[in-house]
Design an enzyme around this catalytic site. Structure first.
Site, mmCIF file in Angstrom:
data_model
loop_
_atom_site.group_PDB
_atom_site.id
_atom_site.type_symbol
_atom_site.label_atom_id
_atom_site.label_comp_id
_atom_site.label_asym_id
_atom_site.label_seq_id
_atom_site.Cartn_x
_atom_site.Cartn_y
_atom_site.Cartn_z
ATOM 1 N N SER A 138 55.162 29.911 41.113
ATOM 2 C CA SER A 138 54.022 30.805 41.310
ATOM 3 C C SER A 138 52.992 30.521 40.235
ATOM 4 O O SER A 138 53.326 30.019 39.148
ATOM 5 C CB SER A 138 54.490 32.264 41.215
ATOM 6 N N TYR A 151 59.033 40.004 37.121
ATOM 7 C CA TYR A 151 58.844 38.830 37.975
ATOM 8 C C TYR A 151 58.216 37.684 37.185
ATOM 9 O O TYR A 151 58.680 36.535 37.257
ATOM 10 C CB TYR A 151 57.964 39.215 39.161
#
Length: 339
Positions: A138, A151
């Site tokens: 990501s 996260y």
């Protein structure tokens, strides 16, 4: 292609779209996830797309379950060619509103799940001296944002783990390859699945892309794994470069905008959080989330990125043609002057 592909987190979002994308190439696809309904639906989609599915119920936070799943895949399909790590969970909340148990669970699934999957793949690929591991990353592996500390920390950890592993494989002159695909905001069910303590329902930070954009990039990376990282979407490129050049400026910008950008007034999600139990155990949610109206089906940046070899070759050919024509014109003028 009839490769043997393993995908963790295969029942929803990017994992689900990626399973379909590999199936469209005729691959045998092992689907690793927790939800029975999601596994059954994903297997049927793989079958309809032209692939051969193998659904396996697995909690990737359990190393023994991941190892058993890898054995089951090779027993049913033969040697694993591609292993895609994609499973994750998280919590939307300020850092001090996330409990120690919740941080541990997010880390076990989102970081250690990748480690366990990678170790299971390496155990089988290294003796054969071939195989590809794709880590779904990501933009947040490079840049943390508010309300997603658990996260972001896990994604940063995956990046560090993968970089260390890549160096070791290069040292060993191994035929096994590992690459990362860093994604932008994607329209997946995660924004209805993840545990949230925000005042309003969660949403991805625009621009939002459909999961098929991510899936195409992952399939491409599996076929071209020598490149260490792939960046998908202009927002990913901007985030990573912005962090490198002006991290402090981004701190202040995200402090002002990061809270509102991740919340929206919409119908509250009906599915429960998937932190401890699968959200698709009894009801399949598919690949797409609640943002189809605004999600982009394509990324021009990714198209240019994935075609840059052909574009470069075309540019060289065009340049050579122009130079040749210019040379001919000069030659013609020289003949005229000679006469």
């Amino acid at each position: 292609m009839d490769r043997v592909v393993v995908i963790t987190g295969a029942t929803g979002g990017v994992g689900r779209a990626t399973a379909r994308a590999f199936a469209e190439q005729g691959d045998r696809v092992a689907l690793l996830a927790r939800g029975e309904a999601g596994l059954a639906a994903a297997a049927e989609e793989v079958r309809q797309a032209g692939g051969t599915p193998l659904p396996i119920p697995v909690d990737v936070a359990d190393a023994a379950q991941v190892e058993e799943a890898a054995t089951a895949v090779e027993t049913a399909f033969g040697p694993i060619d591609v292993w895609v790590n994609d499973a994750f969970t998280s919590v939307f909340a300020p850092a001090d509103e996330i409990s120690a148990d919740e941080y541990r669970r997010v880390t076990e699934v989102t970081y250690l799940g990748y480690v366990y999957g990678t170790l299971a793949a390496l155990k089988r690929m290294k003796p054969r001296d071939r195989g590809t591991i794709v880590q779904v990353g990501s933009a947040l592996a490079h840049r943390g944002i508010p309300l997603q500390s658990a996260y972001c920390a896990a994604k940063h950890a995956i990046k560090g783990f993968t970089e260390s592993l890549r160096c070791e494989l290069l040292h060993d002159h191994s035929g096994v390859h590992v690459t990362m695909v860093h994604l932008p905001a994607v329209n997946t069910p995660q924004f209805d699945w993840l545990l949230s303590r925000l005042p309003l329902p969660a949403r991805p930070v625009p621009p939002i892309y459909q999961p098929e954009v991510a899936a195409r990039a992952i399939v491409h990376a599996a076929a071209h794994p020598r490149r260490r990282e792939y960046w998908v979407g202009g927002s990913t490129v901007g985030t990573i470069i912005g962090e490198k050049l002006a991290g402090g400026v981004l701190d202040r910008y995200l402090a002002r905008t990061g809270y509102d950008a991740q919340q929206v007034e919409r119908t509250p999600p009906r599915s429960g959080p998937n932190l401890w139990e699968a959200a698709d155990r009894q009801l399949d949610h598919g690949a797409h989330g609640a943002f189809d109206d605004t999600a982009r089906p394509r990324s021009r940046q990714w198209w240019l990125n994935s075609h840059r070899g052909a574009l470069a070759a075309g540019a060289l050919a065009t340049t050579a043609l122009l130079l040749r024509r210019r040379s001919h014109r000069k030659g013609d003028h020289g003949d005229d002057r000679a006469t």
